[in-house]
Motif scaffolding. Sequence first.
Motif: not given
Ligand code: NDP
Length: 240
Positions: A13-18, A35-39, A186-189
Amino acid sequence: MPDASQQVLITGAGRGIGAAIARRLARDGYELVLHCHKSRGQTEALAGEIKAARILQFDVTDRQAARETITADIEKFGAYYGVVINAGISADVPFPGMADEDWDKVLNTSLNGFYNVVRPAIMPMISARRPGRIVTISSVSGLLGNRGQVNYSAAKAGLIGATRALALELARHKITVNSVAPGFIETDMTKNVDFELAKKFIPMARPGQADDVAHAVSFLLSAGAVYITKQVLGVNGGMC
Ligand code: NDP
């Protein structure tokens, strides 16, 4: 407006879509478990902004940590109304060059992460004898497959299968289980994605925003979505 006992756990939940999901569900009136892990820092800032939120921190691939943390949280605060399985990673590489680690870490995070988080949350949800919601964040890659993403497509297709099977098991308990399948968001991913090239494959000719996904999650969690279960809702500008 949900009542105060309607707690929703959001993984990653710390960043991006979450984070977009968290902001949206906070506006909807849920009590949030972020919930978060590294963020951790970003998640604390978000919790401060949202107010009705507490934080759980663990690696979703660590089954024991997930089980202990979630069980302790439920013992203290009660069963969740909703669980949003959002945490996920990608490690894109053409299959002949894929390292064992690239395969394992993607499957472990998306698919084993689903098991590790939902498994300790589910009996308390059932025992609460209240309606409930589980939403997984899968992907258009899990539906169509995508070059360079054999690991990611497998993980997300597996997640969709798990979502559908669990929906069948939980239907009589009034707990719905659905998946939201985003396209390019559009996110970090996706920071290394060439959107000029990618938009050729998107009928709406642009990437989506995290809020677009959050809106779909909000809908599936709402009271009005009570009869919607076992579904995959695409948020992809018309890709499939
Ligand atoms: P980000 O890379 O921005 O964020 C990934 C998130 O997943 C972070 O909050 C991170 O937490 C968490 N995370 C990753 N690995 C772990 C782990 N081992 N344990 C706990 N938490 C973990 O990605 P998005 O926000 O883009 O993606 C969110 C979801 O949406 C993902 O499941 C992705 O596959 C899915 N998705 C995204 C798309 C896109 O285009 N962006 C398209 C389709 C699906 P922390 O930073 O705290 O470690």
